[in-house]
Design a protein around this motif. Structure first.
Motif, mmCIF file in Angstrom:
data_model
loop_
_atom_site.group_PDB
_atom_site.id
_atom_site.type_symbol
_atom_site.label_atom_id
_atom_site.label_comp_id
_atom_site.label_asym_id
_atom_site.label_seq_id
_atom_site.Cartn_x
_atom_site.Cartn_y
_atom_site.Cartn_z
ATOM 1 N N THR A 131 -3.536 -8.595 -3.504
ATOM 2 C CA THR A 131 -3.024 -7.509 -4.342
ATOM 3 C C THR A 131 -2.481 -6.333 -3.541
ATOM 4 O O THR A 131 -1.900 -5.414 -4.115
ATOM 5 N N PRO A 172 -0.052 -4.082 -1.590
ATOM 6 C CA PRO A 172 1.406 -4.004 -1.540
ATOM 7 C C PRO A 172 1.927 -4.443 -0.169
ATOM 8 O O PRO A 172 1.261 -4.226 0.846
ATOM 9 N N SER A 197 -6.667 -1.667 -16.727
ATOM 10 C CA SER A 197 -6.363 -0.599 -15.772
ATOM 11 C C SER A 197 -6.892 0.758 -16.231
ATOM 12 O O SER A 197 -6.945 1.698 -15.442
ATOM 13 N N GLU A 230 -1.682 -3.142 -13.572
ATOM 14 C CA GLU A 230 -0.725 -2.046 -13.767
ATOM 15 C C GLU A 230 -0.236 -1.489 -12.429
ATOM 16 O O GLU A 230 0.213 -0.347 -12.363
ATOM 17 N N LYS A 231 -0.350 -2.284 -11.381
ATOM 18 C CA LYS A 231 0.101 -1.887 -10.036
ATOM 19 C C LYS A 231 -0.597 -0.612 -9.542
ATOM 20 O O LYS A 231 0.007 0.222 -8.882
ATOM 21 N N LYS A 232 -1.873 -0.480 -9.857
ATOM 22 C CA LYS A 232 -2.659 0.688 -9.448
ATOM 23 C C LYS A 232 -3.701 0.325 -8.402
ATOM 24 O O LYS A 232 -4.653 1.072 -8.169
ATOM 25 N N GLN A 233 -3.527 -0.825 -7.751
ATOM 26 C CA GLN A 233 -4.542 -1.322 -6.825
ATOM 27 C C GLN A 233 -4.759 -0.437 -5.604
ATOM 28 O O GLN A 233 -5.819 -0.502 -4.986
ATOM 29 N N ALA A 272 -4.838 -3.876 -10.578
ATOM 30 C CA ALA A 272 -3.624 -4.561 -10.137
ATOM 31 C C ALA A 272 -2.720 -4.929 -11.314
ATOM 32 O O ALA A 272 -1.497 -5.044 -11.133
#
Length: 185
Positions: free
Chosen positions: A150, A152, A51, A104-107, A102
């Motif tokens: 990916t 949300p 990430s 680090e949930k930054k997609q 994705a």
């Protein structure tokens, strides 16, 4: 291979490496057939950074998406092959970037390039040679799947609605037709 081998330690070298690779991609004097290999190197760097690739996201995505959308009129067979390699490399780096973010949930940062990605899909959908390429079709459908997977939950329906266009359906239809007519290996 080197970037995968040293993993996150790549960060200390990434500024220089990414800078050199991007300069070469923008170099108009560099032959087109060398650019897919440069994008593949960038993809390896992105994967090794995880990430942390977000630091380079704007520059990398802008340049590789422009490269992937290049069109050559009356291209000979060698140029068509090079364009295929170029588009495959661009699709692969897009998937690698999205997967890295994705983690680090930054997609959602990747989705900032949705317009340029849809432009790439449109270029592919209008290129009869690309629509006959199993590799381009596989990687395009794979990227679409990665984007949907990916995304949300609160944004997924909007993304699916935007992908349900003539371009999206055309690519998926071509991939199905190609799969159905391909001979088993």
């Amino acid at each position: 291979d080197m970037s995968r081998g040293i993993g996150l330690r790549m960060q200390q070298y990434a500024d220089q490496i990414v800078g050199i690779l991007l300069q070469q991609l923008m170099n108009q004097a560099l032959p087109l057939d060398l650019k897919p290999a440069i994008i593949e190197c960038l993809s390896d760097v992105v994967l090794s950074l995880g990430s942390s690739c977000e630091r380079y996201l704007g520059h990398v995505m802008r340049i590789v998406l422009q490269a992937g959308a290049v069109q050559v009129k009356d291209a000979d067979l060698d140029t068509q092959d090079t364009l295929e390699e170029l588009r495959v490399a661009v699709l692969e780096i897009c998937s690698a970037t999205l997967q890295s973010l994705a983690l680090e949930k930054k997609q959602m940062q990747f989705m900032n390039y949705y317009g340029a990605i849809m432009n790439l899909f449109s270029v592919i959908a209008q290129d009869v040679h690309a629509l006959k390429s199993a590799t381009i079709l596989k990687n395009t459908v794979s990227l679409i799947g990665d984007m949907v997977q990916t995304c949300p939950p609160q944004s997924k329906m909007q993304l699916l609605g935007q992908l349900k266009t003539q371009v999206g359906f055309g690519i998926v239809r071509s991939a199905r037709q190609h799969k159905n007519t391909a001979t088993p290996s």
